[in-house]
Design a protein around this motif. Structure first.
Motif, PDB file in Angstrom:
ATOM      1  N   LYS A 151     -18.422  40.676 -17.499  1.00 18.08           N
ATOM      2  CA  LYS A 151     -17.525  41.600 -18.186  1.00 18.08           C
ATOM      3  C   LYS A 151     -16.548  42.294 -17.233  1.00 18.08           C
ATOM      4  O   LYS A 151     -15.360  42.420 -17.530  1.00 18.08           O
ATOM      5  CB  LYS A 151     -18.348  42.642 -18.956  1.00 18.08           C
ATOM      6  CG  LYS A 151     -17.525  43.542 -19.822  1.00 18.08           C
ATOM      7  CD  LYS A 151     -18.404  44.479 -20.620  1.00 18.08           C
ATOM      8  CE  LYS A 151     -17.548  45.376 -21.479  1.00 18.08           C
ATOM      9  NZ  LYS A 151     -18.341  46.300 -22.272  1.00 18.08           N
ATOM     10  N   GLU A 152     -17.025  42.703 -16.092  1.00 16.02           N
ATOM     11  CA  GLU A 152     -16.159  43.437 -15.154  1.00 16.02           C
ATOM     12  C   GLU A 152     -15.022  42.563 -14.610  1.00 16.02           C
ATOM     13  O   GLU A 152     -14.000  43.076 -14.160  1.00 16.02           O
ATOM     14  CB  GLU A 152     -16.961  44.060 -14.006  1.00 16.02           C
ATOM     15  CG  GLU A 152     -17.698  43.069 -13.129  1.00 16.02           C
ATOM     16  CD  GLU A 152     -19.112  42.724 -13.617  1.00 16.02           C
ATOM     17  OE1 GLU A 152     -19.846  42.120 -12.822  1.00 16.02           O
ATOM     18  OE2 GLU A 152     -19.460  43.047 -14.759  1.00 16.02           O
ATOM     19  N   ASN A 153     -15.185  41.260 -14.635  1.00 17.88           N
ATOM     20  CA  ASN A 153     -14.138  40.359 -14.142  1.00 17.88           C
ATOM     21  C   ASN A 153     -13.068  40.055 -15.185  1.00 17.88           C
ATOM     22  O   ASN A 153     -12.019  39.522 -14.849  1.00 17.88           O
ATOM     23  CB  ASN A 153     -14.748  39.031 -13.678  1.00 17.88           C
ATOM     24  CG  ASN A 153     -15.570  39.184 -12.425  1.00 17.88           C
ATOM     25  OD1 ASN A 153     -15.453  40.175 -11.697  1.00 17.88           O
ATOM     26  ND2 ASN A 153     -16.421  38.222 -12.160  1.00 17.88           N
ATOM     27  N   ARG A 154     -13.337  40.365 -16.438  1.00 18.73           N
ATOM     28  CA  ARG A 154     -12.384  39.975 -17.474  1.00 18.73           C
ATOM     29  C   ARG A 154     -11.595  41.127 -18.080  1.00 18.73           C
ATOM     30  O   ARG A 154     -10.603  40.901 -18.751  1.00 18.73           O
ATOM     31  CB  ARG A 154     -13.092  39.196 -18.575  1.00 18.73           C
ATOM     32  CG  ARG A 154     -14.131  39.963 -19.321  1.00 18.73           C
ATOM     33  CD  ARG A 154     -14.772  39.072 -20.381  1.00 18.73           C
ATOM     34  NE  ARG A 154     -15.859  39.753 -21.044  1.00 18.73           N
ATOM     35  CZ  ARG A 154     -17.047  39.230 -21.252  1.00 18.73           C
ATOM     36  NH1 ARG A 154     -17.318  38.021 -20.836  1.00 18.73           N
ATOM     37  NH2 ARG A 154     -17.968  39.908 -21.889  1.00 18.73           N
ATOM     38  N   GLU A 155     -11.997  42.364 -17.842  1.00 17.56           N
ATOM     39  CA  GLU A 155     -11.367  43.499 -18.509  1.00 17.56           C
ATOM     40  C   GLU A 155      -9.874  43.599 -18.227  1.00 17.56           C
ATOM     41  O   GLU A 155      -9.074  43.801 -19.140  1.00 17.56           O
ATOM     42  CB  GLU A 155     -12.079  44.801 -18.141  1.00 17.56           C
ATOM     43  CG  GLU A 155     -13.469  44.888 -18.771  1.00 17.56           C
ATOM     44  CD  GLU A 155     -14.267  46.095 -18.322  1.00 17.56           C
ATOM     45  OE1 GLU A 155     -13.893  46.728 -17.297  1.00 17.56           O
ATOM     46  OE2 GLU A 155     -15.265  46.398 -18.990  1.00 17.56           O
ATOM     47  N   ASP A 156      -9.463  43.446 -16.960  1.00 22.31           N
ATOM     48  CA  ASP A 156      -8.040  43.534 -16.623  1.00 22.31           C
ATOM     49  C   ASP A 156      -7.237  42.396 -17.241  1.00 22.31           C
ATOM     50  O   ASP A 156      -6.111  42.580 -17.684  1.00 22.31           O
ATOM     51  CB  ASP A 156      -7.834  43.525 -15.105  1.00 22.31           C
ATOM     52  CG  ASP A 156      -8.307  44.807 -14.443  1.00 22.31           C
ATOM     53  OD1 ASP A 156      -8.450  45.823 -15.159  1.00 22.31           O
ATOM     54  OD2 ASP A 156      -8.527  44.789 -13.221  1.00 22.31           O
ATOM     55  N   VAL A 157      -7.825  41.212 -17.290  1.00 19.67           N
ATOM     56  CA  VAL A 157      -7.122  40.057 -17.839  1.00 19.67           C
ATOM     57  C   VAL A 157      -6.972  40.212 -19.354  1.00 19.67           C
ATOM     58  O   VAL A 157      -5.907  39.943 -19.918  1.00 19.67           O
ATOM     59  CB  VAL A 157      -7.832  38.746 -17.471  1.00 19.67           C
ATOM     60  CG1 VAL A 157      -7.132  37.549 -18.094  1.00 19.67           C
ATOM     61  CG2 VAL A 157      -7.888  38.589 -15.949  1.00 19.67           C
ATOM     62  N   ILE A 158      -8.014  40.677 -20.016  1.00 16.71           N
ATOM     63  CA  ILE A 158      -7.913  40.904 -21.460  1.00 16.71           C
ATOM     64  C   ILE A 158      -6.870  41.981 -21.742  1.00 16.71           C
ATOM     65  O   ILE A 158      -6.090  41.850 -22.689  1.00 16.71           O
ATOM     66  CB  ILE A 158      -9.285  41.265 -22.063  1.00 16.71           C
ATOM     67  CG1 ILE A 158     -10.183  40.030 -22.030  1.00 16.71           C
ATOM     68  CG2 ILE A 158      -9.130  41.782 -23.494  1.00 16.71           C
ATOM     69  CD1 ILE A 158     -11.594  40.278 -22.497  1.00 16.71           C
ATOM     70  N   ALA A 159      -6.823  43.012 -20.921  1.00 16.34           N
ATOM     71  CA  ALA A 159      -5.789  44.039 -21.099  1.00 16.34           C
ATOM     72  C   ALA A 159      -4.397  43.438 -20.934  1.00 16.34           C
ATOM     73  O   ALA A 159      -3.461  43.790 -21.665  1.00 16.34           O
ATOM     74  CB  ALA A 159      -6.004  45.183 -20.102  1.00 16.34           C
ATOM     75  N   MET A 160      -4.250  42.520 -19.988  1.00 11.73           N
ATOM     76  CA  MET A 160      -2.966  41.849 -19.793  1.00 11.73           C
ATOM     77  C   MET A 160      -2.597  41.037 -21.039  1.00 11.73           C
ATOM     78  O   MET A 160      -1.447  41.025 -21.459  1.00 11.73           O
ATOM     79  CB  MET A 160      -3.040  40.930 -18.562  1.00 11.73           C
ATOM     80  CG  MET A 160      -1.714  40.450 -18.089  1.00 11.73           C
ATOM     81  SD  MET A 160      -1.688  39.478 -16.536  1.00 11.73           S
ATOM     82  CE  MET A 160      -3.329  39.260 -16.004  1.00 11.73           C
ATOM     83  N   ILE A 161      -3.557  40.393 -21.644  1.00 10.18           N
ATOM     84  CA  ILE A 161      -3.300  39.596 -22.843  1.00 10.18           C
ATOM     85  C   ILE A 161      -2.968  40.506 -24.027  1.00 10.18           C
ATOM     86  O   ILE A 161      -1.996  40.283 -24.742  1.00 10.18           O
ATOM     87  CB  ILE A 161      -4.533  38.718 -23.192  1.00 10.18           C
ATOM     88  CG1 ILE A 161      -4.740  37.640 -22.145  1.00 10.18           C
ATOM     89  CG2 ILE A 161      -4.379  38.102 -24.588  1.00 10.18           C
ATOM     90  CD1 ILE A 161      -6.069  36.890 -22.270  1.00 10.18           C
ATOM     91  N   ARG A 162      -3.755  41.523 -24.218  1.00 12.48           N
ATOM     92  CA  ARG A 162      -3.662  42.336 -25.438  1.00 12.48           C
ATOM     93  C   ARG A 162      -2.620  43.446 -25.401  1.00 12.48           C
ATOM     94  O   ARG A 162      -2.007  43.736 -26.418  1.00 12.48           O
ATOM     95  CB  ARG A 162      -5.022  42.954 -25.764  1.00 12.48           C
ATOM     96  CG  ARG A 162      -6.051  41.940 -26.153  1.00 12.48           C
ATOM     97  CD  ARG A 162      -5.696  41.354 -27.482  1.00 12.48           C
ATOM     98  NE  ARG A 162      -6.813  40.567 -28.001  1.00 12.48           N
ATOM     99  CZ  ARG A 162      -6.667  39.555 -28.822  1.00 12.48           C
ATOM    100  NH1 ARG A 162      -5.473  39.194 -29.202  1.00 12.48           N
ATOM    101  NH2 ARG A 162      -7.708  38.896 -29.258  1.00 12.48           N
ATOM    102  N   ASN A 163      -2.437  44.077 -24.255  1.00 11.41           N
ATOM    103  CA  ASN A 163      -1.640  45.298 -24.241  1.00 11.41           C
ATOM    104  C   ASN A 163      -0.371  45.225 -23.418  1.00 11.41           C
ATOM    105  O   ASN A 163       0.631  45.820 -23.774  1.00 11.41           O
ATOM    106  CB  ASN A 163      -2.490  46.469 -23.710  1.00 11.41           C
ATOM    107  CG  ASN A 163      -3.749  46.653 -24.498  1.00 11.41           C
ATOM    108  OD1 ASN A 163      -3.750  46.475 -25.704  1.00 11.41           O
ATOM    109  ND2 ASN A 163      -4.831  46.996 -23.833  1.00 11.41           N
ATOM    110  N   HIS A 164      -0.422  44.571 -22.307  1.00 10.91           N
ATOM    111  CA  HIS A 164       0.660  44.644 -21.326  1.00 10.91           C
ATOM    112  C   HIS A 164       1.879  43.868 -21.808  1.00 10.91           C
ATOM    113  O   HIS A 164       1.799  42.698 -22.133  1.00 10.91           O
ATOM    114  CB  HIS A 164       0.180  44.098 -19.984  1.00 10.91           C
ATOM    115  CG  HIS A 164       1.154  44.311 -18.861  1.00 10.91           C
ATOM    116  ND1 HIS A 164       1.460  45.545 -18.397  1.00 10.91           N
ATOM    117  CD2 HIS A 164       1.897  43.442 -18.155  1.00 10.91           C
ATOM    118  CE1 HIS A 164       2.345  45.429 -17.422  1.00 10.91           C
ATOM    119  NE2 HIS A 164       2.622  44.164 -17.264  1.00 10.91           N
TER     120      HIS A 164
END
Length: 183
Positions: free
Chosen positions: A166-179
């Motif tokens: 989980k800790e490795n994917r949070e930033d990438v998911i944020a990039m997909i969903r929000n950024h």
């Protein structure tokens, strides 16, 4: 696919529904449906061409909002939406069109969204990348048109490799969903 057989079966279905397949509006329908099925179910014979790669590296590669259209295997009604793919290369990257073809390969089949998401992640991960995230969001006409008749959408996800933590994917998911990048 045997197009002649599909045309005969569609003609029989039209008759079973109580219609006249020789009526002006229905005369070409069996052929049109056979042609359509050849196109929308072409994923069974498609190569995603993931073997075409380029020497390069990155912490994360993200391709967002790949549109897809598929057919629910339970009711043979469409479901459609967008797939976002993120992967951590291992010295090689894929052309963007290859990831679109990968989505189409699995979407253009009788399908369920959860399996499509998993199969996309599995095939990409099998190419030797360090990690893969696949998120798909879809609307299902089998739910909108019949049964519960609800406009709910569904999201499915698949995580492979380094992104299983989980800790490795949070930033990438944020990039997909929000950024949102300014172009």
């Amino acid at each position: 696919m045997n197009k002649e057989r599909v045309k005969r079966l569609v003609r029989e279905l039209i008759i079973e529904l109580g219609e006249d397949p020789t009526r002006e509006g229905l005369r070409g329908t069996p052929e049109r449906i056979a042609d359509m099925y050849e196109e929308i179910f072409s994923g069974y014979d498609t190569d995603s061409e993931l073997s075409v790669q380029f020497s390069e590296d990155s912490d994360a590669v993200v391709v967002k909002d790949i549109k897809f259209y598929s057919m629910c295997e339970h009711h043979m009604l469409p479901f459609f939406g967008k797939v976002s793919i993120a992967y951590m290369p291992n010295g090689r990257v894929f052309g963007v069109s290859k990831l679109v073809r990968l989505v189409e390969k699995y979407a253009k089949r009788l399908q369920i969204q959860e399996r499509m998401t998993k199969d996309i992640a599995d095939e990409l991960y099998a190419q030797g990348v360090k990690g893969v995230i696949v998120l798909s969001d879809a609307e299902h006409l089998c739910m909108k048109m019949r049964g519960v008749r609800n406009d709910a959408t569904m999201t499915s996800s698949a995580f492979r490799g380094v992104y299983e933590r989980k800790e490795n994917r949070e930033d990438v998911i944020a990039m997909i969903r929000n950024h949102k990048h300014q172009l």
